[in-house]
Design a protein around this motif. Sequence first.
Motif, short mmCIF file in Angstrom:
data_model
loop_
_atom_site.label_atom_id
_atom_site.label_comp_id
_atom_site.label_asym_id
_atom_site.label_seq_id
_atom_site.Cartn_x
_atom_site.Cartn_y
_atom_site.Cartn_z
N ASN A 1 6.02 0.02 2.77
CA ASN A 1 5.11 0.72 2.18
C ASN A 1 3.94 0.66 3.00
OD1 ASN A 1 5.96 0.91 -0.39
ND2 ASN A 1 6.52 -1.05 0.18
N VAL A 2 2.49 1.56 2.88
CA VAL A 2 1.41 1.43 3.21
C VAL A 2 0.70 1.43 2.59
CG1 VAL A 2 -0.30 2.43 4.81
CG2 VAL A 2 2.18 3.38 5.24
N VAL B 1 -5.20 -1.78 7.61
CA VAL B 1 -4.41 -1.03 7.00
C VAL B 1 -2.60 -1.75 8.07
CG1 VAL B 1 -2.79 2.06 7.81
CG2 VAL B 1 -5.14 1.46 7.70
N TRP B 2 -2.19 -2.08 6.20
CA TRP B 2 -0.78 -2.94 6.70
C TRP B 2 0.32 -1.64 6.44
CZ3 TRP B 2 -1.28 -7.94 4.88
CH2 TRP B 2 -1.93 -8.61 4.64
N PHE B 3 1.48 -2.12 7.60
CA PHE B 3 2.51 -1.26 7.72
C PHE B 3 3.65 -2.28 7.44
CE2 PHE B 3 -0.42 0.89 9.95
CZ PHE B 3 -0.50 2.24 9.83
N GLU B 4 4.04 -2.30 6.00
CA GLU B 4 5.45 -4.01 5.56
C GLU B 4 6.92 -2.38 5.84
OE1 GLU B 4 5.75 -5.56 1.73
OE2 GLU B 4 5.92 -3.87 0.84
N ASP C 1 1.35 4.29 -0.56
CA ASP C 1 2.66 4.80 -0.78
C ASP C 1 3.17 4.30 -0.21
OD1 ASP C 1 3.98 6.65 -1.46
OD2 ASP C 1 2.72 8.50 -0.10
N GLU C 2 4.99 4.28 -0.73
CA GLU C 2 6.16 3.89 0.18
C GLU C 2 6.85 5.48 0.71
OE1 GLU C 2 9.69 1.34 -1.73
OE2 GLU C 2 9.80 3.21 -2.68
#
Length: 164
Positions: free
Chosen positions: A78-79, A126-129, A99-100
């Motif tokens: 997910n972002v 910006v988070w990158f999960e 978005d996923e």
Amino acid sequence: LVLKAEDLFTDAQEPSEGPINDLIDGNTGTYFHAAWSVDKGPMPHYIVAKLPKSIHGLRFSYTTRNHSGSGNHPKVMNVYVSNDFDGSTYDVSGLTHVDEFTSLPNGAAQSFNSQDFVLDNEYQYVWFEINETHGGTKHFAMSELSVSEAILQVVDPEAPAEGD
């Protein structure tokens, strides 16, 4: 956008290899590695990038680690975006979900390039999960990461063309 090492954060740095600043060194032979030798808990794990400026349009790309083992490449991610991050709390509950992404690349040195996203506001983080790897591991690796500002241009099809 030019990312700086001091503006990259993770909740799960592997202490023996793969420092997070290797994500932005321009070399697919180096890599970031999430913790495997110490337990940082189950997925998800995070990379957060503070951008040099707030942006209203976003695109990103990353390259998988350049090695033959593919079990630790991100598969589902997910972002998110935000305007705040304290450097240590990885709680996505109040963030804006961009978005996923599923079925991400699984080969050595494979690149992924996102589409352009129009954001509902300007954001600086910006988070990158990373939720799942191809091998089901509790850790992941990437060799390169970049974030770009998507420039938005609105065209009115009914407006006279320049020079008319």
